[in-house]
Write a protein that holds these residues in place. Structure first.
Motif, PDB file in Angstrom:
ATOM      1  N   PRO A  28      -4.052  10.958   7.858  1.00 38.66           N
ATOM      2  CA  PRO A  28      -3.522  12.182   7.765  1.00 38.66           C
ATOM      3  C   PRO A  28      -4.396  12.973   6.545  1.00 38.66           C
ATOM      4  O   PRO A  28      -4.281  12.448   5.338  1.00 38.66           O
ATOM      5  CB  PRO A  28      -2.294  12.325   7.792  1.00 38.66           C
ATOM      6  N   GLY A  29      -4.969  14.184   6.426  1.00 41.95           N
ATOM      7  CA  GLY A  29      -5.699  14.904   5.534  1.00 41.95           C
ATOM      8  C   GLY A  29      -6.893  14.451   4.997  1.00 41.95           C
ATOM      9  O   GLY A  29      -7.462  14.961   4.079  1.00 41.95           O
ATOM     10  N   THR A 268     -10.351   7.278   3.333  1.00 43.44           N
ATOM     11  CA  THR A 268      -9.063   6.907   2.757  1.00 43.44           C
ATOM     12  C   THR A 268      -8.779   8.096   1.442  1.00 43.44           C
ATOM     13  O   THR A 268      -7.862   7.992   0.546  1.00 43.44           O
ATOM     14  CB  THR A 268      -9.323   5.549   1.924  1.00 43.44           C
ATOM     15  N   GLU A 269      -9.529   8.862   1.486  1.00 44.56           N
ATOM     16  CA  GLU A 269      -9.289  10.182   0.529  1.00 44.56           C
ATOM     17  C   GLU A 269      -8.869  11.280   1.284  1.00 44.56           C
ATOM     18  O   GLU A 269      -9.470  11.900   1.922  1.00 44.56           O
ATOM     19  CB  GLU A 269     -10.762  10.604  -0.397  1.00 44.56           C
ATOM     20  N   SER A 270      -7.763  11.925   0.754  1.00 48.12           N
ATOM     21  CA  SER A 270      -7.005  13.017   1.240  1.00 48.12           C
ATOM     22  C   SER A 270      -7.610  14.406   0.618  1.00 48.12           C
ATOM     23  O   SER A 270      -7.800  14.467  -0.563  1.00 48.12           O
ATOM     24  CB  SER A 270      -5.919  13.068   1.047  1.00 48.12           C
ATOM     25  N   LEU A 281       4.140   9.570   1.372  1.00 49.00           N
ATOM     26  CA  LEU A 281       3.304   9.042   2.569  1.00 49.00           C
ATOM     27  C   LEU A 281       2.808   7.567   2.630  1.00 49.00           C
ATOM     28  O   LEU A 281       3.362   6.938   3.481  1.00 49.00           O
ATOM     29  CB  LEU A 281       2.073   9.907   2.936  1.00 49.00           C
ATOM     30  N   ASN A 282       2.536   7.201   1.344  1.00 48.40           N
ATOM     31  CA  ASN A 282       2.077   5.769   1.327  1.00 48.40           C
ATOM     32  C   ASN A 282       3.153   4.953   1.352  1.00 48.40           C
ATOM     33  O   ASN A 282       3.105   3.560   1.856  1.00 48.40           O
ATOM     34  CB  ASN A 282       1.271   5.484   0.031  1.00 48.40           C
ATOM     35  N   ALA A 283       4.329   5.261   0.727  1.00 52.19           N
ATOM     36  CA  ALA A 283       5.602   4.662   0.740  1.00 52.19           C
ATOM     37  C   ALA A 283       6.117   4.398   2.054  1.00 52.19           C
ATOM     38  O   ALA A 283       6.368   3.292   2.494  1.00 52.19           O
ATOM     39  CB  ALA A 283       6.516   5.166  -0.351  1.00 52.19           C
ATOM     40  N   VAL A 284       6.443   5.395   2.572  1.00 52.26           N
ATOM     41  CA  VAL A 284       6.836   5.430   3.961  1.00 52.26           C
ATOM     42  C   VAL A 284       5.785   4.591   5.064  1.00 52.26           C
ATOM     43  O   VAL A 284       6.528   3.893   5.927  1.00 52.26           O
ATOM     44  CB  VAL A 284       7.029   6.888   4.478  1.00 52.26           C
ATOM     45  N   GLY A 285       4.737   4.884   4.839  1.00 51.08           N
ATOM     46  CA  GLY A 285       3.405   4.256   5.953  1.00 51.08           C
ATOM     47  C   GLY A 285       3.304   2.739   5.602  1.00 51.08           C
ATOM     48  O   GLY A 285       2.759   1.998   6.405  1.00 51.08           O
ATOM     49  N   GLU A 292      -3.585   2.887   2.599  1.00 52.14           N
ATOM     50  CA  GLU A 292      -3.296   3.767   1.374  1.00 52.14           C
ATOM     51  C   GLU A 292      -4.360   4.876   1.140  1.00 52.14           C
ATOM     52  O   GLU A 292      -5.714   4.730   0.885  1.00 52.14           O
ATOM     53  CB  GLU A 292      -3.133   2.999   0.250  1.00 52.14           C
ATOM     54  N   VAL A 293      -3.814   6.114   1.008  1.00 51.21           N
ATOM     55  CA  VAL A 293      -4.622   7.192   0.904  1.00 51.21           C
ATOM     56  C   VAL A 293      -4.487   7.644  -0.566  1.00 51.21           C
ATOM     57  O   VAL A 293      -3.354   7.774  -1.097  1.00 51.21           O
ATOM     58  CB  VAL A 293      -3.955   8.278   1.918  1.00 51.21           C
TER      59      VAL A 293
END
Length: 564
Positions: A28-29, A268-270, A281-285, A292-293
């Motif tokens: 995302p993003g 991988t860059e938002s 987001l990274n923790a939840v995903g 990792e973004v």
């Protein structure tokens, strides 16, 4: 190629990418839609797409279709876009194929096109038992993911032993009607005719497909029948939340990896979200194994963005916090967009009850009805202005409005036509409550420009509706077991999809993300204690602002932004 210096190297390279088949894995993003638009521009400028042939741009939904269309238009001249780009979603493409070639496999090209909710209404009239209706729906979805004739479908249903599904299918067939699943299976069947498939392959020099993780193998088969050698797919397994429609993201990605001359590109860059949002987001995903973004431009985010988590005693207290926070944000910045997102509509009840008073001072958009789609609302208002001078009863005006608005779309755009019908049903409810059609239309606000970010105000929606959209601030409400994940999710695959739904909700945020839950929730039997979502700890531990003082922390953050 032009514009190369205006984009990061990984995206600029898409302008000159020599590979025929590409798979873009973009969390995302990370600029997935922009990357697809650059790929489209590169194909056009390199003359790999030339008249009279076209580039076919396919999306899963109307909103996704409008997003990718808007980005491509920004990069191409209007005349070139009209001449060389064909933009639709899968049901639109299937409708074109069906309407043009149904007779080649003995079908009626004049069959009634799909209407959203029709099948559920039929099942409701046949059974008052929800699990029985759902089992019938699941059975129909499963058997129609195959390129089978109506006779073969009937045989498969007989073998399933699901009497409700058998009866519903018989009603559909006898009424000369198609459901959305019928449209797709018949399009797949038609394209098994090599002559028809060759017609489409000759017409489309290249294809770009958005949100490949939402595709069923059936939809992938439709694309592959047209072209296997010049297709660009973009998507993210972390946002795969449509298995109930037949989507099979792992199987689709495995097939894409085997395409001839394929190149896989990972982003991988938002460019959407602040470091604070990305931490959550990274923790939840992370348990899902997602990439990792990181923020592409962390210094551009004042104070690094905002994240927070807090528990409230009741949904009512939670709802007042969300409303007061939205007011605080919009009072500081009237141009801000605030999304209040729940996994399911029932969990929004306390919040919905506060919206009328809030809307007296701030813009509010509830995304439950297609009447809030900007293009639908624009057409409804245009046609109503033409109809109104001729008078007539409210019911007569409403029927004229529906027919005139339907006529504004191509017959193959079945989802937009369906949205018009549902929007007019929404207006009919307002008329029954005593409003005029004009007054009801005037009271409605669109949920923003579908080709850009959503507009200022508070946007209230459910997880699946907001997919592909973005808001400056997002409040994810109801982070309790039974809601996130939903109580209906039992298997490991279903729990995984619920986890992905949370990823989708979090990833809608640009500057700030806040998660909330209630310690007790209301049921038909009264209040009951609720436990935190199994993903609450990951959300809370990654958040920078916690607990009862969250509203004060938000106020201090907003003041610091202004003063800084």
């Amino acid at each position: 190629m032009t514009l190369t210096g205006e984009y990061p190297a990984e995206k600029a390279s898409l302008l000159d990418e020599p590979h025929g088949n590409l798979v873009l894995l973009a969390p995302p993003g990370c600029g997935k839609t922009e990357a697809l638009a650059l790929r489209a521009m590169g194909l056009i400028e390199s003359k790999r797409v030339t008249a009279p042939n076209k580039l076919l741009a396919l999306a899963f939904s109307n909103r996704a279709r409008d997003n990718i269309g808007g980005r491509i238009r920004q990069l191409t001249q209007p005349a070139i876009y009209r001449q060389l780009v064909d933009l639709t979603n899968f049901h639109g493409l299937a409708a074109r194929i069906y309407q043009a070639h149904a007779s080649t496999i003995g079908l009626d090209p004049e069959a009634i096109m799909p209407e959203r909710g029709w099948l559920r209404q039929v099942l409701t009239t046949l059974s008052d038992h929800h699990p029985t209706r759902q089992a019938a729906m699941d059975t129909l979805t499963r058997v129609k993911l195959q390129p089978l004739s109506d006779e073969e479908i009937a045989s498969e249903l007989e073998r399933s032993g699901n009497d409700l599904a058998i009866t519903a299918e018989r009603i559909r067939h006898d009424s000369r009607r198609l459901d959305y699943s019928d449209l797709l299976r018949h399009a797949q069947r038609i394209l098994l005719n090599e002559g028809v498939a060759e017609l489409y392959a000759l017409h489309y020099s290249a294809i770009i497909v958005d949100e490949f993780q939402d595709l069923s193998p059936q939809q992938l088969s439709i694309v592959s029948s047209i072209s296997r050698n010049n297709v660009t797919y973009a998507g993210d397994l972390g946002q795969a939340i449509y298995s109930f429609t037949g989507a099979d993201p792992e199987a689709v990605l495995a097939t894409l990896r085997r395409l001839p001359d394929v190149r896989i590109i990972e982003f991988t860059e938002s460019y959407r979200s602040s470091p604070a949002v990305l931490d959550v987001l990274n923790a939840v995903g992370k348990p899902l194994g997602l990439l990792e973004v990181r923020s592409a431009e962390p210094a551009t985010w004042k104070l690094g963005g905002f994240s927070g988590a807090a528990a409230y005693v009741t949904p009512e207290a939670e709802a007042h916090f969300v409303i007061n926070s939205a007011k605080l944000i919009l009072d500081h910045n009237p141009n801000a967009s605030v999304g209040a997102i729940s996994r399911a509509g029932y969990r929004r009840k306390a919040l919905d009850q506060l919206l009328k008073e809030f809307s007296a001072t701030h813009p509010v958009f509830v995304w439950d009805s297609p009447v809030h789609r900007p293009d639908i609302l624009r057409i409804l208002r245009k046609e109503m202005a033409r109809i109104r001078p001729f008078g007539g009863s409210q019911q007569e005006q409403l029927e004229q409005l529906k027919q005139a608005s339907i006529a504004a779309f191509e017959p193959s755009d079945v989802e937009s036509i369906d949205d018009v019908q549902e929007a007019c049903a929404f207006l009919a409810d307002r008329v029954q409550e005593g409003s005029s059609v004009v007054t009801a239309l005037d009271a409605i606000g669109a949920s923003g420009n579908p080709e850009r970010t959503v507009g200022p105000g508070l946007h209230v929606l459910n997880a699946h509706i907001g997919k592909g959209q973005q808001f400056d601030w997002v409040f994810v409400i109801g982070l309790e077991e039974g809601h996130v994940p939903m109580f209906l999710a039992k298997t490991d695959d279903e729990i995984t999809e619920e986890h992905r739904a949370l990823v989708v909700m979090v990833s809608r945020a640009r500057h700030g993300i806040v998660g909330t839950r209630a310690l007790e929730t209301s049921t038909r039997y009264g209040p009951r204690a609720s436990s935190a979502s199994r993903w609450w700890d990951a959300f809370e531990n990654a958040s920078r602002n916690l607990g009862p003082a969250l509203h004060l922390s938000l106020d201090a953050h907003l003041n610091s932004q202004i003063n800084g």
